[in-house]
Design an enzyme around this catalytic site. Structure first.
Site, PDB file in Angstrom:
ATOM      1  N   LYS A  35      51.906 100.932  82.287  1.00 34.62           N
ATOM      2  CA  LYS A  35      52.551 102.029  81.556  1.00 34.62           C
ATOM      3  C   LYS A  35      53.684 101.528  80.659  1.00 34.62           C
ATOM      4  CE  LYS A  35      54.961 106.383  82.651  1.00 34.62           C
ATOM      5  NZ  LYS A  35      55.458 107.229  83.752  1.00 34.62           N
ATOM      6  N   ALA A  84      53.980 100.015  90.245  1.00 32.74           N
ATOM      7  CA  ALA A  84      54.843 100.790  91.139  1.00 32.74           C
ATOM      8  C   ALA A  84      56.238 100.867  90.541  1.00 32.74           C
ATOM      9  CB  ALA A  84      54.933 100.118  92.509  1.00 32.74           C
ATOM     10  N   THR A 126      54.344  96.302 100.759  1.00 38.93           N
ATOM     11  CA  THR A 126      55.600  95.594 101.008  1.00 38.93           C
ATOM     12  C   THR A 126      55.955  95.595 102.487  1.00 38.93           C
ATOM     13  OG1 THR A 126      57.991  95.765 100.639  1.00 38.93           O
ATOM     14  CG2 THR A 126      56.753  97.787 100.369  1.00 38.93           C
ATOM     15  N   ASP A 127      56.726  94.587 102.894  1.00 41.17           N
ATOM     16  CA  ASP A 127      57.195  94.560 104.293  1.00 41.17           C
ATOM     17  C   ASP A 127      58.176  95.702 104.574  1.00 41.17           C
ATOM     18  OD1 ASP A 127      59.407  93.592 102.882  1.00 41.17           O
ATOM     19  OD2 ASP A 127      59.632  91.757 104.058  1.00 41.17           O
ATOM     20  N   GLU A 128      58.701  96.321 103.501  1.00 39.18           N
ATOM     21  CA  GLU A 128      59.688  97.399 103.716  1.00 39.18           C
ATOM     22  C   GLU A 128      59.090  98.609 104.424  1.00 39.18           C
ATOM     23  OE1 GLU A 128      62.469  98.359 100.684  1.00 39.18           O
ATOM     24  OE2 GLU A 128      62.617  96.295 100.000  1.00 39.18           O
ATOM     25  N   TYR A 154      61.829 104.591  98.281  1.00 34.13           N
ATOM     26  CA  TYR A 154      60.869 103.573  97.808  1.00 34.13           C
ATOM     27  C   TYR A 154      59.904 103.193  98.925  1.00 34.13           C
ATOM     28  CZ  TYR A 154      59.056  98.859  97.047  1.00 34.13           C
ATOM     29  OH  TYR A 154      58.227  97.757  96.975  1.00 34.13           O
ATOM     30  N   LYS A 158      55.785 103.758  99.318  1.00 32.52           N
ATOM     31  CA  LYS A 158      54.815 102.664  99.495  1.00 32.52           C
ATOM     32  C   LYS A 158      54.012 102.882 100.779  1.00 32.52           C
ATOM     33  CE  LYS A 158      54.418  99.369  97.312  1.00 32.52           C
ATOM     34  NZ  LYS A 158      53.529  99.118  96.118  1.00 32.52           N
TER      35      LYS A 158
HETATM   36  P1  NAD Z   1      58.157  95.411  88.747  1.00 31.54           P
HETATM   37  O1  NAD Z   1      59.049  96.587  88.812  1.00 31.54           O
HETATM   38  O2  NAD Z   1      58.668  94.130  88.200  1.00 31.54           O
HETATM   39  O3  NAD Z   1      56.852  95.777  87.899  1.00 31.54           O
HETATM   40  C1  NAD Z   1      56.176  96.984  88.041  1.00 31.54           C
HETATM   41  C2  NAD Z   1      55.181  97.122  86.895  1.00 31.54           C
HETATM   42  O4  NAD Z   1      54.446  98.357  87.081  1.00 31.54           O
HETATM   43  C3  NAD Z   1      55.832  97.224  85.514  1.00 31.54           C
HETATM   44  O5  NAD Z   1      55.129  96.442  84.581  1.00 31.54           O
HETATM   45  C4  NAD Z   1      55.714  98.709  85.160  1.00 31.54           C
HETATM   46  O6  NAD Z   1      55.648  98.954  83.764  1.00 31.54           O
HETATM   47  C5  NAD Z   1      54.423  99.079  85.856  1.00 31.54           C
HETATM   48  N1  NAD Z   1      54.339 100.513  86.173  1.00 31.54           N
HETATM   49  C6  NAD Z   1      55.290 101.291  86.764  1.00 31.54           C
HETATM   50  N2  NAD Z   1      54.853 102.557  86.861  1.00 31.54           N
HETATM   51  C7  NAD Z   1      53.588 102.575  86.354  1.00 31.54           C
HETATM   52  C8  NAD Z   1      52.609 103.601  86.192  1.00 31.54           C
HETATM   53  N3  NAD Z   1      52.855 104.864  86.560  1.00 31.54           N
HETATM   54  N4  NAD Z   1      51.431 103.268  85.641  1.00 31.54           N
HETATM   55  C9  NAD Z   1      51.169 101.984  85.234  1.00 31.54           C
HETATM   56  N5  NAD Z   1      52.072 100.996  85.345  1.00 31.54           N
HETATM   57  C10 NAD Z   1      53.260 101.278  85.905  1.00 31.54           C
HETATM   58  O7  NAD Z   1      57.602  95.230  90.225  1.00 31.54           O
HETATM   59  P2  NAD Z   1      57.264  93.884  91.034  1.00 31.54           P
HETATM   60  O8  NAD Z   1      58.483  93.374  91.681  1.00 31.54           O
HETATM   61  O9  NAD Z   1      56.446  93.010  90.185  1.00 31.54           O
HETATM   62  O10 NAD Z   1      56.347  94.517  92.200  1.00 31.54           O
HETATM   63  C11 NAD Z   1      54.951  94.650  92.018  1.00 31.54           C
HETATM   64  C12 NAD Z   1      54.351  95.262  93.271  1.00 31.54           C
HETATM   65  O11 NAD Z   1      54.623  94.416  94.386  1.00 31.54           O
HETATM   66  C13 NAD Z   1      54.926  96.616  93.636  1.00 31.54           C
HETATM   67  O12 NAD Z   1      53.882  97.423  94.098  1.00 31.54           O
HETATM   68  C14 NAD Z   1      55.925  96.323  94.750  1.00 31.54           C
HETATM   69  O13 NAD Z   1      56.045  97.424  95.621  1.00 31.54           O
HETATM   70  C15 NAD Z   1      55.259  95.151  95.430  1.00 31.54           C
HETATM   71  N6  NAD Z   1      56.143  94.184  96.110  1.00 31.54           N
HETATM   72  C16 NAD Z   1      57.208  93.638  95.453  1.00 31.54           C
HETATM   73  C17 NAD Z   1      57.982  92.663  96.089  1.00 31.54           C
HETATM   74  C18 NAD Z   1      59.164  92.013  95.393  1.00 31.54           C
HETATM   75  O14 NAD Z   1      59.896  91.268  96.034  1.00 31.54           O
HETATM   76  N7  NAD Z   1      59.382  92.234  94.103  1.00 31.54           N
HETATM   77  C19 NAD Z   1      57.672  92.271  97.389  1.00 31.54           C
HETATM   78  C20 NAD Z   1      56.577  92.871  98.039  1.00 31.54           C
HETATM   79  C21 NAD Z   1      55.825  93.809  97.372  1.00 31.54           C
HETATM   80  O1  DAU Z   2      60.886  93.109 100.888  1.00 29.50           O
HETATM   81  C1  DAU Z   2      60.105  93.378  99.761  1.00 29.50           C
HETATM   82  C2  DAU Z   2      60.914  94.190  98.771  1.00 29.50           C
HETATM   83  O2  DAU Z   2      61.895  93.324  98.234  1.00 29.50           O
HETATM   84  C3  DAU Z   2      60.059  94.800  97.667  1.00 29.50           C
HETATM   85  O3  DAU Z   2      59.188  95.742  98.242  1.00 29.50           O
HETATM   86  C4  DAU Z   2      60.926  95.489  96.611  1.00 29.50           C
HETATM   87  O4  DAU Z   2      60.131  95.934  95.535  1.00 29.50           O
HETATM   88  C5  DAU Z   2      61.931  94.469  96.096  1.00 29.50           C
HETATM   89  O5  DAU Z   2      62.798  95.093  95.166  1.00 29.50           O
HETATM   90  C6  DAU Z   2      62.744  93.884  97.256  1.00 29.50           C
HETATM   91  O6  DAU Z   2      63.601  94.878  97.846  1.00 29.50           O
HETATM   92  P1  DAU Z   2      65.120  94.551  98.271  1.00 29.50           P
HETATM   93  O7  DAU Z   2      65.872  95.806  98.323  1.00 29.50           O
HETATM   94  O8  DAU Z   2      65.149  93.648  99.455  1.00 29.50           O
HETATM   95  O9  DAU Z   2      65.534  93.639  96.987  1.00 29.50           O
HETATM   96  P2  DAU Z   2      66.848  93.603  96.060  1.00 29.50           P
HETATM   97  O10 DAU Z   2      66.715  92.407  95.170  1.00 29.50           O
HETATM   98  O11 DAU Z   2      67.143  94.915  95.447  1.00 29.50           O
HETATM   99  O12 DAU Z   2      67.992  93.301  97.122  1.00 29.50           O
HETATM  100  C7  DAU Z   2      67.946  92.159  97.983  1.00 29.50           C
HETATM  101  C8  DAU Z   2      69.179  92.217  98.885  1.00 29.50           C
HETATM  102  O13 DAU Z   2      70.352  92.022  98.077  1.00 29.50           O
HETATM  103  C9  DAU Z   2      69.372  93.553  99.570  1.00 29.50           C
HETATM  104  O14 DAU Z   2      69.885  93.352 100.872  1.00 29.50           O
HETATM  105  C10 DAU Z   2      70.411  94.265  98.713  1.00 29.50           C
HETATM  106  C11 DAU Z   2      71.260  93.118  98.179  1.00 29.50           C
HETATM  107  N1  DAU Z   2      71.853  93.342  96.842  1.00 29.50           N
HETATM  108  C12 DAU Z   2      71.026  93.743  95.824  1.00 29.50           C
HETATM  109  C13 DAU Z   2      71.529  93.981  94.567  1.00 29.50           C
HETATM  110  C14 DAU Z   2      70.627  94.447  93.451  1.00 29.50           C
HETATM  111  C15 DAU Z   2      73.203  93.122  96.628  1.00 29.50           C
HETATM  112  O15 DAU Z   2      73.945  92.729  97.546  1.00 29.50           O
HETATM  113  N2  DAU Z   2      73.709  93.357  95.384  1.00 29.50           N
HETATM  114  C16 DAU Z   2      72.930  93.799  94.341  1.00 29.50           C
HETATM  115  O16 DAU Z   2      73.478  94.018  93.225  1.00 29.50           O
END
Ligand code: NAD
Ligand code: DAU
Length: 338
Positions: A35, A84, A126-128, A154, A158
């Site tokens: 999107k 997502a 996700t593990d969350e 969130y 999920k």
């Molecule tokens: P991100 O936010 O970087 O990317 C999400 C992508 O999805 C973007 O390109 C966005 O444009 C697209 N998107 C959002 N809404 C949409 C919609 N309605 N239709 C089509 N596209 C859409 O996310 P990420 O960190 O790359 O995470 C990807 C997936 O992995 C997610 O499902 C997230 O829950 C999961 N995940 C992330 C992590 C992490 O640490 N980042 C860990 C475990 C699982």
């Molecule tokens: O565990 C998998 C998840 O990891 C994914 O499902 C999510 O999409 C991804 O965003 C991530 O979630 P977290 O909440 O763990 O990630 P985030 O990078 O937002 O934060 C990591 C840790 O750092 C968390 O304990 C919050 C803390 N944090 C985060 C931000 C943005 C800070 O202390 N300061 C900050 O400004």
């Protein structure tokens, strides 16, 4: 020869997965459906844009008509759903869009898979969804049997999507798999997330906003290792199965921030403790025994190497993230961190 439909491929993990598949399976056709929300970035996909075996389609996974049209014309063999809303803090600010995309969008994709038929639908979860673990019980880990127990809008969205996938498998026999991965880091991660945010702020000599005392623990995995695990699951995983993905790399937030400062030669005085996240999960820790035993997956990248590569990537690609932090993200940052 297969066609993969990769949703959310203009985001962090989805784009890394596209690059991984391009390299590993050059014979495959790859279609990216995204999107392009604030988190999607076409610039990221520039290296594959001219490739005749790659196609980008801008669409919303929750838009049934558009999704059905794409399935009808593209006829994907395998669907991998990365699309997502992914940031916990934004889900606390505005939960609605998380339900629309993460739950309703997943349902539309599942319906499209039923209607047009696919070999496999893979849900990137996700593990969350398991909630959190206490800091004083290092012996506890999330396994595939750990009950779902979510904390944030969130993670609830999920978990809702995961339950729908299981329901479509049991009720309609849809060939689904689900993976639940720990925190990823690496190139192309949006700078709202801990590691890129701290790198960007440190480089600009801005305060590094650590929530609370910074004692929360996350289990960090280099993004390419996550992509390798998904590739194994979609090709060799058992239909109907959940796979946990993680590399036993638990670290406290404060220690991650200090490593980044040390590697960039910046002072720890930049660390600023700010108000804690509401409902903040204390500790995530994956038990990856099952995916290792079943599919032979093990992470290839040690944290020391992964974080060095990641910091170097942000140093070498300043234009990519500076465009973001100087754009509409500025308004979010002001609102979040004042
Ligand atoms: P991100 O936010 O970087 O990317 C999400 C992508 O999805 C973007 O390109 C966005 O444009 C697209 N998107 C959002 N809404 C949409 C919609 N309605 N239709 C089509 N596209 C859409 O996310 P990420 O960190 O790359 O995470 C990807 C997936 O992995 C997610 O499902 C997230 O829950 C999961 N995940 C992330 C992590 C992490 O640490 N980042 C860990 C475990 C699982
Ligand atoms: O565990 C998998 C998840 O990891 C994914 O499902 C999510 O999409 C991804 O965003 C991530 O979630 P977290 O909440 O763990 O990630 P985030 O990078 O937002 O934060 C990591 C840790 O750092 C968390 O304990 C919050 C803390 N944090 C985060 C931000 C943005 C800070 O202390 N300061 C900050 O400004």
């Amino acid at each position: 020869m297969k066609k993969l439909l990769i949703t959310g491929g203009a985001g962090f993990i989805g784009s890394n997965f596209i690059f991984y598949e391009r390299e590993k399976r050059p014979e495959y056709d790859l279609v990216c459906l995204d999107k392009l929300t604030y988190a999607g970035n076409l610039e990221t996909l520039a290296p594959v844009m001219g490739d005749p075996k790659f196609k980008f389609i801008r669409a919303d996974i929750a838009d049934r008509k558009a999704v059905y049209e794409i399935f009808e014309t593209e006829k994907p063999d395998i669907v991998v759903n990365f699309a997502a809303e992914s940031h916990v803090d934004r889900s606390i600010e505005n939960p609605a869009v998380f339900l629309e995309t993460n739950v309703m969008g997943t349902q539309v994709l599942l319906d499209a898979c039923r209607k047009y038929g696919v070999e496999r639908y893979h849900q990137v979860s996700t593990d969350e969804v398991y909630g959190d673990l206490p800091l004083d019980r290092p012996d506890l880990f999330f396994t595939e049997k750990t009950p779902i127990h979510t904390s944030s809008p969130y993670s609830a969205s999920k978990a809702g999507a995961d339950l729908l996938c299981n329901a479509y498998h049991r009720t309609f026999g849809l060939p689904i798999t689900i993976s639940r991965c720990s925190n990823n880091y690496g190139p192309y991660q949006f700078p709202e997330k801990l590691i890129p945010l701290m790198i960007a702020n440190a480089l600009a000599d801005k305060p590094l906003p650590v929530y609370g005392e910074g004692l929360n623990v996350r289990d960090w995995l280099y993004v390419e290792d996550h992509c390798a695990a998904i590739d194994l699951i979609i090709h060799n995983g058992q239909v109907g199965q959940v796979y946990n993905i993680g590399g036993h790399n638990e670290m406290r937030n404060i220690d991650i921030v200090k490593i980044i400062l040390r590697q960039l030669g910046k002072p720890e005085s930049l660390i600023t403790h700010v108000t804690d996240r509401k409902g903040h999960d204390m500790r995530y820790a994956i038990d990856p025994t099952f995916i290792h035993a079943e599919l032979g997956w093990l992470p290839a990248t040690k944290f020391a190497d992964g974080i060095r590569k990641t910091i170097q990537w942000y140093l070498d690609n300043r234009g990519w993230w500076e465009n973001i932090v100087n754009g509409e993200y500025k308004t979010y940052y002001e609102r979040m961190y004042g």
